[in-house]
Design an enzyme around this catalytic site. Structure first.
Site, short mmCIF file in Angstrom:
data_model
loop_
_atom_site.label_atom_id
_atom_site.label_comp_id
_atom_site.label_asym_id
_atom_site.label_seq_id
_atom_site.Cartn_x
_atom_site.Cartn_y
_atom_site.Cartn_z
N GLY A 12 0.82 -1.21 0.00
CA GLY A 12 0.00 0.00 0.00
C GLY A 12 0.85 1.25 0.00
CB SER A 142 -6.18 0.76 13.81
OG SER A 142 -7.09 1.75 14.24
CE1 TYR A 155 -9.17 -0.25 9.20
CE2 TYR A 155 -9.52 0.43 11.48
CZ TYR A 155 -8.77 0.47 10.32
OH TYR A 155 -7.63 1.23 10.28
CB ILE A 188 -3.25 9.31 10.21
CG1 ILE A 188 -2.73 8.49 11.40
CG2 ILE A 188 -2.10 9.89 9.39
CD1 ILE A 188 -1.86 9.24 12.37
#
Length: 249
Positions: A12, A142, A155, A188
């Site tokens: 990514g 995260s 997620y 972020i």
């Protein structure tokens, strides 16, 4: 430079945290293979920037959820650089819904990318790191994998899984001189956030908890990743380090 003579794969790497990480690793001396799925123009622009630093760089299209595609990226990086020293598992996605409305496809796809994708790349570099008795794996998780997030059960589950995976792999590879750590960002300022129609509301809610009262930038993550990828962090493994401005204390 912290990473002179090293080579890295960053999944990514065409935008956001992955792009900033690719640039920072190169700035510290590493050659970089970055992967992308959709943003080819951006990926190639970062390759040119890295080449301009005097480092080697390639961009490879890859769906990280596909085991064979991850294997081909690793093979291509080894062919280009001669070896791999650093893996940054960064690519991920979200597809949000409350649990009573979430589809099976939403659940499966997020877990395939965010968790299985990390396994795919780790599985293909681990034998190399084990043989050369050296390697650095940094997994981007995260804070929502540590505390949960409303509307993000898929997620949050995937990011929590990354934390458990990081600790298990650290135990497995530690005897071979391989460090495995995770970095847990809070909110972020990425392109995804900037482009969100709900950006202002998201930021307002987050600022209630962010004690430094500023949004994190991709470079804030990249700086820590570069440190963890270096031998200055040689006695750190199995850790989860938050980069969140105190959002989750």
């Amino acid at each position: 430079m912290l990473l002179e003579g090293k080579s890295a794969i960053v999944t990514g790497g065409s935008q956001g945290i992955g792009a900033a990480t690719s640039i920072e690793l190169a700035r510290e001396g590493a050659d970089v293979c970055l992967t992308y799925r959709k943003h080819e123009d951006e990926a190639q622009s970062y390759v040119r920037e890295i080449l301009g630093m005097g480092r080697r760089a390639i961009a490879v299209k890859c769906d990280i959820s596909k085991f064979a595609e991850a294997e081909q990226v690793v093979k291509q990086a080894v062919a280009e650089f001669g070896r791999i020293d650093i893996l940054v598992n960064n690519a991920g996605m979200n597809w949000d819904a409350v649990s009573w409305k979430m589809s099976e496809e939403q659940w499966d796809r997020v877990l395939e990318v965010n968790l299985k994708g990390y396994f795919n790349f780790t599985r293909h570099v681990a034998p190399l790191f084990k043989e050369q008795k050296y390697g650095k794996i940094i997994n981007i998780t995260s804070i929502n994998g540590m505390r949960g997030k409303f509307g993000q059960s898929n997620y949050s589950a995937s990011k929590a899984g990354i934390i458990g995976y990081t600790k298990a792999i650290a135990r497995e590879l530690g005897a071979f001189g391989v460090n495995v750590n995770a970095v847990a960002p809070g909110l972020i300022e990425t392109a995804m956030l900037k482009d969100s129609a709900s950006r202002d509301k998201i930021v307002e809610l987050a600022m209630v908890d962010i004690v430094l009262k500023r949004l994190g930038q991709p470079e804030d993550l990249a700086n820590l990743v570069a440190f963890l990828a270096s031998d200055k962090a040689r006695h750190i493994t199995g850790e989860v380090i938050k980069v969140d401005g105190g959002q989750y204390i």
